[in-house]
Design a protein around this motif. Structure first.
Motif, PDB file in Angstrom:
ATOM      1  N   MET A 150       0.877  -1.162   0.000  1.00 31.62           N
ATOM      2  CA  MET A 150       0.000   0.000   0.000  1.00 31.62           C
ATOM      3  C   MET A 150       0.915   1.212   0.000  1.00 31.62           C
ATOM      4  N   GLU A 151       0.566   2.214  -0.808  1.00 31.99           N
ATOM      5  CA  GLU A 151       1.381   3.417  -0.919  1.00 31.99           C
ATOM      6  C   GLU A 151       0.522   4.632  -0.588  1.00 31.99           C
ATOM      7  N   ARG A 152       1.050   5.488   0.274  1.00 35.33           N
ATOM      8  CA  ARG A 152       0.368   6.739   0.630  1.00 35.33           C
ATOM      9  C   ARG A 152       1.192   7.890   0.050  1.00 35.33           C
ATOM     10  N   LEU A 153       0.585   8.603  -0.918  1.00 31.81           N
ATOM     11  CA  LEU A 153       1.303   9.608  -1.689  1.00 31.81           C
ATOM     12  C   LEU A 153       0.805  11.013  -1.363  1.00 31.81           C
ATOM     13  N   THR A 154       1.732  11.937  -1.232  1.00 26.18           N
ATOM     14  CA  THR A 154       1.363  13.326  -1.026  1.00 26.18           C
ATOM     15  C   THR A 154       0.928  13.949  -2.348  1.00 26.18           C
ATOM     16  N   PRO A 155       0.143  15.040  -2.313  1.00 21.48           N
ATOM     17  CA  PRO A 155      -0.348  15.656  -3.552  1.00 21.48           C
ATOM     18  C   PRO A 155       0.777  15.976  -4.535  1.00 21.48           C
ATOM     19  N   GLY A 156       0.590  15.558  -5.783  1.00 22.11           N
ATOM     20  CA  GLY A 156       1.539  15.869  -6.841  1.00 22.11           C
ATOM     21  C   GLY A 156       2.753  14.972  -6.910  1.00 22.11           C
ATOM     22  N   SER A 157       2.885  14.030  -5.977  1.00 25.43           N
ATOM     23  CA  SER A 157       4.080  13.172  -5.986  1.00 25.43           C
ATOM     24  C   SER A 157       3.968  12.081  -7.038  1.00 25.43           C
ATOM     25  N   VAL A 171      -6.979   2.503  -6.696  1.00 30.02           N
ATOM     26  CA  VAL A 171      -7.019   3.731  -5.907  1.00 30.02           C
ATOM     27  C   VAL A 171      -7.985   3.513  -4.743  1.00 30.02           C
ATOM     28  N   VAL A 172      -7.458   3.509  -3.529  1.00 31.42           N
ATOM     29  CA  VAL A 172      -8.252   3.221  -2.331  1.00 31.42           C
ATOM     30  C   VAL A 172      -8.754   4.497  -1.674  1.00 31.42           C
ATOM     31  N   GLU A 173      -7.954   5.559  -1.731  1.00 32.35           N
ATOM     32  CA  GLU A 173      -8.363   6.867  -1.216  1.00 32.35           C
ATOM     33  C   GLU A 173      -7.784   7.941  -2.122  1.00 32.35           C
ATOM     34  N   GLY A 174      -8.451   9.082  -2.212  1.00 34.29           N
ATOM     35  CA  GLY A 174      -7.947  10.174  -3.018  1.00 34.29           C
ATOM     36  C   GLY A 174      -8.059   9.886  -4.502  1.00 34.29           C
ATOM     37  N   SER A 175      -7.072  10.340  -5.266  1.00 34.71           N
ATOM     38  CA  SER A 175      -7.105  10.151  -6.715  1.00 34.71           C
ATOM     39  C   SER A 175      -5.699  10.216  -7.283  1.00 34.71           C
ATOM     40  N   LEU A 176      -5.549   9.693  -8.493  1.00 33.38           N
ATOM     41  CA  LEU A 176      -4.340   9.832  -9.290  1.00 33.38           C
ATOM     42  C   LEU A 176      -4.684  10.619 -10.543  1.00 33.38           C
ATOM     43  N   SER A 177      -3.667  11.185 -11.163  1.00 33.37           N
ATOM     44  CA  SER A 177      -3.880  11.821 -12.454  1.00 33.37           C
ATOM     45  C   SER A 177      -2.712  11.491 -13.369  1.00 33.37           C
ATOM     46  N   GLU A 178      -3.000  11.561 -14.663  1.00 29.96           N
ATOM     47  CA  GLU A 178      -1.995  11.356 -15.699  1.00 29.96           C
ATOM     48  C   GLU A 178      -2.332  12.351 -16.807  1.00 29.96           C
ATOM     49  N   GLY A 179      -1.649  13.501 -16.792  1.00 29.30           N
ATOM     50  CA  GLY A 179      -2.033  14.557 -17.712  1.00 29.30           C
ATOM     51  C   GLY A 179      -3.422  15.050 -17.377  1.00 29.30           C
ATOM     52  N   GLU A 180      -4.308  15.060 -18.365  1.00 24.44           N
ATOM     53  CA  GLU A 180      -5.678  15.500 -18.151  1.00 24.44           C
ATOM     54  C   GLU A 180      -6.584  14.394 -17.614  1.00 24.44           C
ATOM     55  N   TYR A 196       6.263   5.297 -16.998  1.00 24.78           N
ATOM     56  CA  TYR A 196       5.008   6.006 -16.761  1.00 24.78           C
ATOM     57  C   TYR A 196       5.251   7.240 -15.890  1.00 24.78           C
ATOM     58  N   PRO A 197       5.981   8.211 -16.421  1.00 22.83           N
ATOM     59  CA  PRO A 197       6.322   9.389 -15.614  1.00 22.83           C
ATOM     60  C   PRO A 197       5.146  10.313 -15.346  1.00 22.83           C
ATOM     61  N   GLY A 198       4.036  10.132 -16.052  1.00 19.25           N
ATOM     62  CA  GLY A 198       2.911  11.050 -15.919  1.00 19.25           C
ATOM     63  C   GLY A 198       1.982  10.770 -14.754  1.00 19.25           C
ATOM     64  N   PHE A 199       2.113   9.612 -14.089  1.00 21.02           N
ATOM     65  CA  PHE A 199       1.205   9.282 -12.994  1.00 21.02           C
ATOM     66  C   PHE A 199       1.623  10.004 -11.720  1.00 21.02           C
ATOM     67  N   VAL A 200       0.727  10.843 -11.200  1.00 21.30           N
ATOM     68  CA  VAL A 200       0.996  11.571  -9.958  1.00 21.30           C
ATOM     69  C   VAL A 200      -0.244  11.514  -9.071  1.00 21.30           C
ATOM     70  N   ASN A 203      -4.847  16.223  -6.061  1.00 21.69           N
ATOM     71  CA  ASN A 203      -4.735  17.393  -5.184  1.00 21.69           C
ATOM     72  C   ASN A 203      -4.885  17.061  -3.704  1.00 21.69           C
ATOM     73  N   ALA A 204      -5.573  15.983  -3.390  1.00 22.64           N
ATOM     74  CA  ALA A 204      -5.746  15.573  -1.994  1.00 22.64           C
ATOM     75  C   ALA A 204      -4.836  14.402  -1.633  1.00 22.64           C
ATOM     76  N   GLY A 205      -3.882  14.087  -2.521  1.00 18.37           N
ATOM     77  CA  GLY A 205      -3.041  12.921  -2.294  1.00 18.37           C
ATOM     78  C   GLY A 205      -3.757  11.644  -2.701  1.00 18.37           C
ATOM     79  N   ALA A 206      -3.140  10.511  -2.406  1.00 20.06           N
ATOM     80  CA  ALA A 206      -3.742   9.224  -2.784  1.00 20.06           C
ATOM     81  C   ALA A 206      -3.186   8.108  -1.920  1.00 20.06           C
ATOM     82  N   THR A 207      -4.026   7.123  -1.661  1.00 18.05           N
ATOM     83  CA  THR A 207      -3.590   5.849  -1.092  1.00 18.05           C
ATOM     84  C   THR A 207      -3.953   4.782  -2.109  1.00 18.05           C
ATOM     85  N   ILE A 208      -2.965   3.981  -2.502  1.00 16.73           N
ATOM     86  CA  ILE A 208      -3.190   2.990  -3.547  1.00 16.73           C
ATOM     87  C   ILE A 208      -2.655   1.628  -3.135  1.00 16.73           C
TER      88      ILE A 208
END
Length: 221
Positions: A150-157, A171-180, A196-200, A203-208
Motif C-alpha cells: 500500500m502506498e500513501r502519496l502526497t499531492p503531486g508526488s 485507488v483506495v483513497e484520493g485520486s491519481l492523475s496522468e495529464g488530463e 510512466y512518468p505522468g502518474f501523480v 490534489n488531496a493525495g492518494a492511497t493505492i
C-alpha cells in the motif's frame, strides 16, 4: 471468458464503468476487472457481499489475494474490517461470509505453486508503514517477480520512478492523475512493462494498492 485478457495492453476500469454481475451464490455480486476462464478462472474482481451473505466452503487451487475495501469480511471465527490484506496460498480453503456486508478486491489463481505462506496484515496499523523517498509504504508481500504494497502519496508526488516491470493499481483513497486524465477512488489500472512518468497523486493525495513485477512474463493465453 476473456476480459482485459491481453496483458501486453493497458487496462483501466473506473467506478463509473462498474458492471455488477451476480455470482452463483445469492447475495454476492462482482465487477470483473480481468478474467481468463469460466466460473473457475484466473480473475481480478471487486466483490460485494450483502449483509448475511456467504459462500460455501471451497478450495483455491491457485491461491487467493484479498484487500477489504469496506465493511467486514469473515472466515470462521476471524473477522477482517476494511483495511485488512490477506493472501491464502494455493490449495487453501475457506468458508467466507459477511454479517454486516463487505466490499473486497480479489485476485484468484495468480500465485506461484510454491507459495505456502498465509498472510494477514492490518494496513490501518500505523506501525507497519515506513516513510521513504517522500512517501509512506506498507509492505504486504514480496516474492519472486512480485512485490505488493500500500502506498500513501502526497499531492503531486510521482507514483513511479523510472522503468516499471508491469504494475497494477487500485485507488483506495484520493485520486491519481496522468495529464488530463483523472483516476478517482475505486479506479483499477493495469500497466504493461514500461515508463510512466505522468502518474501523480491528485490534489488531496492518494492511497493505492500497488503490485509490480507480476506482469513481466504475462501474455494472452
Amino acid at each position: 471468458m476473456l476480459i482485459n485478457a491481453d496483458f501486453s495492453l493497458r487496462a483501466v476500469v473506473a467506478p463509473s464503468q462498474y458492471q455488477w454481475v451476480r455470482s452463483p451464490q445469492s447475495g454476492v455480486e462482482r465487477v470483473m476487472l480481468d478474467r481468463v476462464g469460466g466460473e473457475k478462472a484466473r480473475a481480478t474482481s471487486i466483490v460485494r457481499y450483502e449483509p448475511g451473505s456467504y459462500f460455501p466452503r471451497h478450495h483455491h487451487p491457485g491461491g487467493e489475494e484479498i484487500l477489504v475495501l469496506a465493511g467486514t469480511f469473515s472466515e470462521g471465527d476471524a473477522h477482517y474490517p476494511a483495511g485488512w490484506y490477506m493472501r491464502s496460498p494455493p490449495d487453501s480453503s475457506h468458508q467466507p461470509f459477511s454479517e454486516e456486508g463487505a466490499v473486497i478486491f480479489v485476485k484468484l489463481r495468480q500465485m506461484s505453486e510454491s507459495e505456502r505462506r498465509s498472510v494477514r496484515i492490518n494496513t490501518r496499523d500505523s506501525s507497519l508503514w515506513v516513510a521513504e523517498h517522500g512517501r509512506e509504504s506498507c509492505p504486504l508481500f514480496e516474492g519472486p517477480g512480485e512485490q505488493v504494497s500500500m502506498e500513501r502519496l502526497t499531492p503531486g508526488s510521482l507514483v513511479f520512478n523510472g522503468f516499471v516491470d508491469g504494475a497494477e493499481m487500485l485507488v483506495v483513497e484520493g485520486s491519481l492523475s496522468e495529464g488530463e486524465q483523472r483516476y478517482d477512488c475505486g479506479s483499477w489500472i493495469r500497466l504493461p512493462p514500461g515508463h510512466y512518468p505522468g502518474f501523480v497523486a491528485g490534489n488531496a493525495g492518494a492511497t493505492i494498492y500497488l503490485k509490480i513485477g507480476h506482469l513481466a512474463m504475462s501474455h494472452r493465453p
